[in-house]
Design an enzyme around this catalytic site. Structure first.
Site, PDB file in Angstrom:
ATOM      1  N   HIS A   1      32.926 -21.297 -26.084  1.00 37.62           N
ATOM      2  CA  HIS A   1      33.563 -21.355 -27.408  1.00 37.62           C
ATOM      3  C   HIS A   1      33.492 -19.980 -28.059  1.00 37.62           C
ATOM      4  O   HIS A   1      32.443 -19.329 -28.041  1.00 37.62           O
ATOM      5  CB  HIS A   1      32.849 -22.394 -28.278  1.00 37.62           C
ATOM      6  CG  HIS A   1      33.290 -22.413 -29.702  1.00 37.62           C
ATOM      7  ND1 HIS A   1      32.503 -21.949 -30.739  1.00 37.62           N
ATOM      8  CD2 HIS A   1      34.446 -22.828 -30.270  1.00 37.62           C
ATOM      9  CE1 HIS A   1      33.147 -22.106 -31.879  1.00 37.62           C
ATOM     10  NE2 HIS A   1      34.326 -22.621 -31.629  1.00 37.62           N
ATOM     11  N   ASN A   2      34.632 -19.543 -28.639  1.00 39.85           N
ATOM     12  CA  ASN A   2      34.693 -18.223 -29.286  1.00 39.85           C
ATOM     13  C   ASN A   2      34.004 -17.167 -28.422  1.00 39.85           C
ATOM     14  O   ASN A   2      33.061 -16.484 -28.835  1.00 39.85           O
ATOM     15  CB  ASN A   2      34.051 -18.276 -30.677  1.00 39.85           C
ATOM     16  CG  ASN A   2      34.941 -19.002 -31.687  1.00 39.85           C
ATOM     17  OD1 ASN A   2      36.067 -19.380 -31.370  1.00 39.85           O
ATOM     18  ND2 ASN A   2      34.431 -19.201 -32.889  1.00 39.85           N
TER      19      ASN A   2
ATOM     20  N   GLU B   1      37.756 -18.844 -24.463  1.00 38.53           N
ATOM     21  CA  GLU B   1      38.614 -18.997 -25.638  1.00 38.53           C
ATOM     22  C   GLU B   1      39.063 -17.642 -26.157  1.00 38.53           C
ATOM     23  O   GLU B   1      38.280 -16.688 -26.204  1.00 38.53           O
ATOM     24  CB  GLU B   1      37.866 -19.753 -26.742  1.00 38.53           C
ATOM     25  CG  GLU B   1      38.742 -20.046 -27.953  1.00 38.53           C
ATOM     26  CD  GLU B   1      38.052 -20.901 -28.990  1.00 38.53           C
ATOM     27  OE1 GLU B   1      38.735 -21.345 -29.933  1.00 38.53           O
ATOM     28  OE2 GLU B   1      36.826 -21.121 -28.871  1.00 38.53           O
TER      29      GLU B   1
ATOM     30  N   ASP C   1      41.085 -16.251 -29.543  1.00 37.56           N
ATOM     31  CA  ASP C   1      41.666 -16.521 -30.860  1.00 37.56           C
ATOM     32  C   ASP C   1      42.543 -15.346 -31.260  1.00 37.56           C
ATOM     33  O   ASP C   1      42.048 -14.238 -31.490  1.00 37.56           O
ATOM     34  CB  ASP C   1      40.572 -16.726 -31.911  1.00 37.56           C
ATOM     35  CG  ASP C   1      39.792 -18.003 -31.683  1.00 37.56           C
ATOM     36  OD1 ASP C   1      40.215 -18.793 -30.819  1.00 37.56           O
ATOM     37  OD2 ASP C   1      38.755 -18.205 -32.349  1.00 37.56           O
TER      38      ASP C   1
ATOM     39  N   HIS D   1      37.550 -13.816 -35.122  1.00 41.89           N
ATOM     40  CA  HIS D   1      37.312 -15.102 -35.756  1.00 41.89           C
ATOM     41  C   HIS D   1      37.892 -15.009 -37.164  1.00 41.89           C
ATOM     42  O   HIS D   1      37.380 -14.264 -38.004  1.00 41.89           O
ATOM     43  CB  HIS D   1      35.819 -15.421 -35.792  1.00 41.89           C
ATOM     44  CG  HIS D   1      35.518 -16.849 -36.083  1.00 41.89           C
ATOM     45  ND1 HIS D   1      34.371 -17.264 -36.699  1.00 41.89           N
ATOM     46  CD2 HIS D   1      36.242 -17.963 -35.847  1.00 41.89           C
ATOM     47  CE1 HIS D   1      34.384 -18.577 -36.813  1.00 41.89           C
ATOM     48  NE2 HIS D   1      35.517 -19.025 -36.302  1.00 41.89           N
TER      49      HIS D   1
ATOM     50  N   GLU E   1      43.961 -19.977 -28.973  1.00 39.40           N
ATOM     51  CA  GLU E   1      44.167 -20.462 -30.336  1.00 39.40           C
ATOM     52  C   GLU E   1      44.985 -19.409 -31.060  1.00 39.40           C
ATOM     53  O   GLU E   1      44.513 -18.295 -31.285  1.00 39.40           O
ATOM     54  CB  GLU E   1      42.824 -20.694 -31.027  1.00 39.40           C
ATOM     55  CG  GLU E   1      42.961 -21.270 -32.430  1.00 39.40           C
ATOM     56  CD  GLU E   1      41.618 -21.494 -33.094  1.00 39.40           C
ATOM     57  OE1 GLU E   1      41.516 -21.235 -34.308  1.00 39.40           O
ATOM     58  OE2 GLU E   1      40.675 -21.911 -32.390  1.00 39.40           O
TER      59      GLU E   1
END
Length: 925
Positions: free
Chosen positions: A287-288, A317, A319, A332, A366
């Site tokens: 995650h992230n 991931e 973003d 983020h 994302e």
């Protein structure tokens, strides 16, 4: 050396730069230092032969050019190498890592590469306070305190004098210290084990070694040649090698080698079927991924992608946000975390995705970019990944199910929403909304009362969705448009979204979990931790059935701003494939994650158990698989070796000697989760002895993790010493060492057995038997006192049938089962003739009765005697701790119901009775 070979992230300082984060490691041959990433590729190395010296602290010119407060001197060191004395200036994250590398490199320069010799040399130098190359008696006392050894000074002085053989009396050279240490660390437990299989000799022949490997270690096809290879490899005495025998020192070396580790060495490589659909695998997910710390202020680095991919992670991931000059950035959003370019991230992924294994990597994108920068994203993906994106051949084999990891080797899969095909090339709309569209629909839906308003509202929202870009996965709960690149079709998206039932009643009865739902197998659902927890508790069976067809991804709650992690086991129990964790935060949850994916060679793919792939069951039930046999895991905690003081000890090495105990925890299905612990051994971290047996019942062992923890008992609590987590499937049977994670020498010695449990009353007889045993070795006779506390009864058709007597053979076999004795047939027959049954109670021991009705692993009560009891479901409930019976004048220790146990002798110094397999009890005076 093992720490150096596994690699350490360090900052590499250069002239006029802030430093580069690189992973430095020692190659497998221990001949050179390498680092990555590097443009030099194979040339990025420094050979050990070219090293000139290694200095600690901020001593080089490059260090002096940086401000003094920038780096902790204890974390800095410099490697001088080559003909021109070039310097490699490095900064570690803590002083322990720096000391490990400095010491290791110095020993490699001196030609010392053996792990034990390296540790011995390091220990000697640390104990030599005045640096004269000799250890006096006071320095030995201080060293023993640091090693958690509590021996009488008279005993220490005696061993010191025996080892001090040169002309310079009163001090020990390194060679003499080695002799002293071997005298001090002679393993009594291993010596007894050797004698059990050697007919009381001090060595094992090749035949006896083979018998031990076959009977206790459960090894098959053990040949005489294999046994001789072990002797030649581990025996230190040339005379023993010539005679083909293994002495105690060689046997100790063998038992402490990786061959006898608790982890199955075959699981270091891929060993599972990799030709099943992707939905049948647990997939290591991050995650992230770009963050190095918390979710608000930490740095974003491409190095994190390199690190997690090489650590076995297969789903990362990314973003994406609008960046300057038309270049999308990775960060983020709405926080103070730093930014990195999307292109640099993709280049790093392309470089490191398949360094350690070729199984497919999933990019969870994302997207928060406008349509122009989304096109830039697509351009970078195609230009950098190229043919790695072409998965058409794999998908064409069977469009009704997901392809397998084997068919997708070397491929990159993109998980994200696609742009609608009707958008023109110069379209400006299509930006992904910053709000979760599905959640908007859900919240608004709750406010609607009339069906007409609901339908109108849904149509409006769906039209809006169709006009938006579909690349970005917003991690919403109804993101059905996520699919593998080049295969996801917009028509499929329209077909799913046209079903208005998709969102009706979503809050209480999500229709995607309905059995009638027939979504494409290429759809992936993402759930926040909170939403997934709701599904676990209210829709567990349907959630599990959904995961049999399609992929689901679980990600941490937005409230975890410290980058903490949830318990991944909760969602693995539901068959969720992509359970995303914050890899940058080490701790219990990441330890579970590492143990999970070590089962299949660290490939990032682990095959789910059969019932999770096909069929139906409720993981939350007390008996989720009643038709399947259960497993009984019996772990005998025998002893510990070189257990250090707690890492956060206030006084460090000068603190008190620890009082260790071991806790074993099972993490799996809720019905299987439990923990048990041993008693506390006072003032001994060097070689504590427990000799206690812990038992656990597992309903689905394939998903269970076994966690060994060592604690230091304290009057006001307990301090963590170390841990090792291993998947049940990777446990090796027999006598094994459990090395604590991140520690070179610290271990616990255990014996592991696994039994099948069929039916509900498979161990009924044990319920009514109370075993009080007193073993005596006298004139070749063994008297085993078995006391039947109450006459067992069986109920049948409301009539009681009394069992008046039991045959001696039946009682004997019951005893053997309890004590875990496995003897050859001839010796069993001999021992059977020596069994004497005594009715009534024993005069020598009147233990207090305690019935313990426990769950899967029973409960623990300190003190008193052990009573072996089994409840109606065949699950062992036990009361443990303390010794059974009492000690007689012969100094013989009473036998515990499951073997082992501790006791106080009236006279003599007797050791615990050893349940070592093909052996009887042994007295050591």
């Amino acid at each position: 050396m093992s720490v150096m070979q596994s690699g350490t992230q360090m900052v590499k300082l250069k002239n006029g730069s802030k430093g580069l984060v690189r992973l430095f490691y020692l190659d497998e041959h221990r001949s050179c230092i390498r680092w990555r990433p590097s443009r030099k590729s194979e040339k990025a190395k420094i050979t050990i032969d070219s090293l000139y010296k290694v200095t600690e602290g901020r001593q080089s010119d490059i260090f002096h050019r940086h401000a003094e407060g920038n780096f902790d001197p204890s974390c800095c060191f410099t490697i001088y190498h080559g003909n021109h004395m070039e310097s490699l200036d490095l900064v570690t994250s803590n002083s322990e890592e720096a000391r490990t590398w400095v010491t290791g490199l110095r020993y490699l320069m001196a030609g010392i590469s053996d792990e034990d010799s390296l540790w011995m040399k390091q220990t000697f130098e640390e104990a030599d306070k005045n640096g004269d190359g000799l250890l006096n008696i006071e320095e030995i006392y201080q060293l023993l305190h640091k090693l958690n050894v509590n021996l009488p000074r008279r005993k220490v002085k005696q061993m010191f004098q025996e080892a001090d053989t040169d002309d310079q009396q009163g001090t020990l050279t390194f060679e003499e210290f080695t002799v002293f240490y071997k005298m001090m660390s002679l393993r009594r437990d291993l010596y007894l084990l050797l004698m059990c299989f050697s007919e009381k000799k001090d060595h094992l022949t090749a035949e006896e070694l083979g018998n031990f490997l076959h009977v206790e270690q459960k090894m098959s096809n053990v040949t005489p040649e294999y046994c001789l290879d072990i002797i030649n490899k581990f025996e230190v005495s040339e005379e023993n090698k010539q005679n083909g025998v293994l002495g105690i020192e060689g046997f100790t070396n063998y038992m402490r080698s990786p061959v006898c580790d608790v982890f199955n060495p075959q699981h270091n490589d891929v060993n599972q079927d990799m030709d099943q659909p992707l939905c049948n695998y647990f997939i290591a997910s991050s995650h992230n991924t770009y963050l190095t710390g918390d979710q608000l202020l930490s740095h974003s680095k491409t190095d994190m992608y390199a690190w997690v991919l090489q650590a076995g992670c297969r789903c990362v991931e990314v973003d994406c946000w609008d960046g300057p000059d038309g270049e999308p950035m990775v960060q983020h959003g709405y926080t103070l975390t730093s930014k990195i370019t999307f292109k640099s991230v993709i280049e790093t992924i392309n470089k490191y995705a398949f360094v350690n294994n070729e199984f497919p990597v999933i990019l969870s994108i994302e997207n928060h970019c406008n349509i122009q920068q989304q096109k830039k994203i697509a351009q970078h993906l195609k230009e950098i990944f190229g043919d790695k994106l072409d998965v058409g051949e794999a998908l064409n084999k069977d469009p009704k199910q997901l392809p397998s990891p084997n068919s997708l080797k070397g491929k990159i899969l993109i998980k994200g929403k696609r742009l609608p095909p009707y958008l023109s090339a110069d379209a400006e709309e299509g930006e992904v909304s910053d709000d979760d569209s599905a959640d908007e629909i859900e919240d608004d839906f709750k406010l609607k009362n009339s069906m007409h308003q609901v339908e109108s509202h849904i149509r409006k929202k769906l039209d809006s969705l169709m006009k938006e870009s579909q690349i970005g996965d917003k991690e919403d709960t109804d993101s059905f448009s996520i699919r593998a690149l080049l295969r996801a079709t917009h028509e499929g998206i329209q077909r799913n979204l046209r079903k208005q039932r998709l969102f009706q009643g979503h809050a209480s009865n999500p229709s995607f979990l309905a059995p009638s739902f027939s979504g494409s197998p290429y759809n992936v659902l993402s759930f926040s931790e909170t939403r997934a927890q709701h599904l676990v508790h209210h829709r567990s069976e349907r959630f599990l059935n959904f995961n049999q067809r399609q992929l689901s991804r679980i990600y941490p709650s937005a409230y975890r701003i410290d980058s903490s992690n949830f318990n991944p086991q909760t969602y693995w129990n539901m068959g969720c494939q992509l359970v995303a964790l914050n890899y940058q935060t080490d701790g219990r949850m990441m330890q579970l994650n590492r143990a999970k994916f070590m089962v299949n060679g660290g490939s990032g793919y682990v095959l789910k158990p059969g019932p999770m792939c096909k069929g139906s069951f409720n993981p939350l039930n007390d008996d989720p698989l009643p038709a399947n046999p259960k497993k009984q895991l019996v772990i005998k905690i025998i002893s510990g070796q070189q257990l250090p003081k707690p890492p956060d000890s206030m006084l460090g090495d000068r603190g008190e000697i620890i009082d260790p105990f071991v806790e074993v925890e099972i993490i799996g299905l809720p019905v299987d989760c439990c923990k048990e612990q041993t008693r506390v051994v006072d003032d001994n971290g060097f070689n504590p002895v427990w000799e206690e047996t812990l038992s656990f019942t597992l309903h689905m062992p394939e998903v269970a993790l076994v966690r060994f923890l060592v604690w230091d008992h304290d009057p006001i609590g307990r301090d963590f010493v170390g841990q090792r987590t291993v998947s049940f499937s990777s446990l090796m049977p027999g006598y094994r060492h459990v090395y604590l994670e991140g520690m070179t020498e610290a271990s616990i010695f255990v014996h592991i057995t696994v039994h099948d449990i069929y039916g509900k009353v498979s161990l009924y007889l044990h319920r009514q038997l109370y075993l009080i045993s007193l073993i005596k070795i006298h004139s070749h006779y063994i008297f085993i006192h078995l006391v039947i506390r109450s006459v067992p009864t069986l109920k049948k058709k409301k009539k009681k049938k009394k069992i008046g007597s039991l045959r001696a053979e039946s009682i004997f076999e019951c005893f053997c089962s309890c004590a875990e004795i496995r003897r050859p047939a001839v010796e069993l027959e001999w021992l059977r003739t020596k069994v004497e049954l005594v009715g009534g109670r024993s005069d020598k021991a009147q233990p207090e009765e305690r019935r313990v009705d426990g769950g899967a692993g029973g409960t623990r009560e300190p003190g008193g005697a052990d009573e072996l009891m089994v409840d109606g479901e065949g699950e062992g409930a036990r009361s443990q701790g303390g010794a059974v019976g009492s000690m007689g004048r012969d100094g013989v220790q009473a036998l515990e119901a499951r073997g082992g146990g501790e006791g106080d002798s009236d006279q003599g110094d007797a050791g615990g009775w050893q349940s070592c397999g093909a052996r009887a009890a042994m007295m050591v005076g």
